[in-house]
Design a protein around this motif. Structure first.
Motif, PDB file in Angstrom:
ATOM      1  N   GLY A 177       0.777  -1.232   0.000  1.00  0.00           N
ATOM      2  CA  GLY A 177       0.000   0.000   0.000  1.00  0.00           C
ATOM      3  C   GLY A 177       0.800   1.268   0.000  1.00  0.00           C
ATOM      4  O   GLY A 177       0.228   2.363   0.006  1.00  0.00           O
ATOM      5  N   ALA A 178       2.124   1.167  -0.036  1.00  0.00           N
ATOM      6  CA  ALA A 178       2.940   2.376   0.023  1.00  0.00           C
ATOM      7  C   ALA A 178       2.714   3.258  -1.197  1.00  0.00           C
ATOM      8  O   ALA A 178       2.753   4.485  -1.094  1.00  0.00           O
ATOM      9  N   GLY A 179       2.484   2.633  -2.340  1.00  0.00           N
ATOM     10  CA  GLY A 179       2.333   3.422  -3.554  1.00  0.00           C
ATOM     11  C   GLY A 179       0.907   3.510  -4.070  1.00  0.00           C
ATOM     12  O   GLY A 179       0.669   4.035  -5.150  1.00  0.00           O
ATOM     13  N   SER A 182      -1.118   7.092  -5.017  1.00  0.00           N
ATOM     14  CA  SER A 182      -0.933   7.756  -6.304  1.00  0.00           C
ATOM     15  C   SER A 182      -1.029   6.795  -7.479  1.00  0.00           C
ATOM     16  O   SER A 182      -1.183   7.234  -8.625  1.00  0.00           O
ATOM     17  N   ALA A 183      -0.934   5.496  -7.229  1.00  0.00           N
ATOM     18  CA  ALA A 183      -0.939   4.520  -8.316  1.00  0.00           C
ATOM     19  C   ALA A 183      -2.367   4.134  -8.690  1.00  0.00           C
ATOM     20  O   ALA A 183      -3.271   4.159  -7.848  1.00  0.00           O
ATOM     21  N   PRO A 184      -2.592   3.754  -9.937  1.00  0.00           N
ATOM     22  CA  PRO A 184      -3.918   3.272 -10.335  1.00  0.00           C
ATOM     23  C   PRO A 184      -4.280   1.998  -9.582  1.00  0.00           C
ATOM     24  O   PRO A 184      -3.416   1.260  -9.118  1.00  0.00           O
ATOM     25  N   ALA A 185      -5.568   1.749  -9.477  1.00  0.00           N
ATOM     26  CA  ALA A 185      -6.044   0.557  -8.791  1.00  0.00           C
ATOM     27  C   ALA A 185      -5.582  -0.689  -9.526  1.00  0.00           C
ATOM     28  O   ALA A 185      -5.646  -0.766 -10.757  1.00  0.00           O
ATOM     29  N   GLU A 190      -5.151   0.739 -16.466  1.00  0.00           N
ATOM     30  CA  GLU A 190      -4.280   1.830 -16.023  1.00  0.00           C
ATOM     31  C   GLU A 190      -3.148   1.311 -15.146  1.00  0.00           C
ATOM     32  O   GLU A 190      -2.012   1.788 -15.235  1.00  0.00           O
ATOM     33  N   SER A 191      -3.446   0.336 -14.301  1.00  0.00           N
ATOM     34  CA  SER A 191      -2.419  -0.256 -13.453  1.00  0.00           C
ATOM     35  C   SER A 191      -1.369  -0.967 -14.288  1.00  0.00           C
ATOM     36  O   SER A 191      -0.154  -0.784 -14.081  1.00  0.00           O
TER      37      SER A 191
END
Length: 209
Positions: A177-179, A182-185, A190-191
């Motif tokens: 969960g650190a990123g 800002s990261a896409p799901a 998109e991920s």
């Protein structure tokens, strides 16, 4: 022999689920029996000690990872008999796309396995003999070095090791969960595109392609 192998794989799969849910503290022979739906004592009959149980889990994780890598035409960890043909920019695009898709899978349908793997990696801090198997071994690094050499990297040995570490770090960052702010799901186009772009950027930095 096949019957024993199938039973051990079933027990190891149950252990993987327990590790993902509760870490090493959740891993006991009785808990594996219950999760696998087998009579009490079955796990200890096949995997007598806790060390044997952990080793079976580690081997199962490694086997499943290798199967994923093979299906996606990614390096499997087997040393090439000789260098392959040169790689161009399109080859590196395909490699990055494959790695991005694989990472996204390990964050979604393979999330349980990924969590179990990191739980075992922590155990490997105290049991170094587990590290080569669990951390994809030296074979995958050899493959990464070979790929980068074929793509014209300046220092393929060092950069190959860094590529493997980078990819593993991407997985860990998204998994814990650190990123994720800002990261896409995970599990979205998109991920996969974001992960692919990260891998491609590193390949470009290493090779200039």
């Amino acid at each position: 022999m096949a019957g024993r192998e199938d039973r051990v794989a079933r027990l190891a799969d149950a252990a993987v689920e327990l590790l993902a849910e509760g870490g090493m503290r959740a891993l006991t022979h009785r808990a594996v029996d219950a999760r696998a739906g087998v009579p009490t004592g079955t796990t200890s009959a096949y995997l007598r000690t806790r060390a044997a149980l952990i080793e079976a889990v580690v081997q199962r994780l490694a086997d499943l990872d290798r199967a994923d890598l093979a299906v996606r035409d990614l390096p499997t960890g087997a040393s090439p008999p000789e260098p392959g043909p040169p790689l161009d920019a399109e080859d590196l695009d395909r490699l990055a796309t494959g790695v991005g898709a694989l990472l996204d899978r390990w964050l979604t349908t393979g999330r349980t396995r990924s969590l179990a793997r990191y739980a075992c990696l922590l155990e490997a801090v105290h049991r170094p003999e587990l590290r080569p198997v669990l951390a994809h071994g030296t074979g995958l690094r050899v493959q990464a070095r070979d790929l980068l050499a074929r793509a014209g990297a300046a220092d393929p040995r060092r950069q190959g090791d860094q590529l493997v570490a980078f990819v593993d770090g991407l997985l860990f960052d998204r998994l814990v969960g650190a990123g994720t702010l800002s990261a896409p799901a995970s599990g979205t186009p998109e991920s996969r595109a974001d992960l692919t772009a990260a891998v491609r950027a590193l390949l470009r930095a290493f090779t200039g392609r």
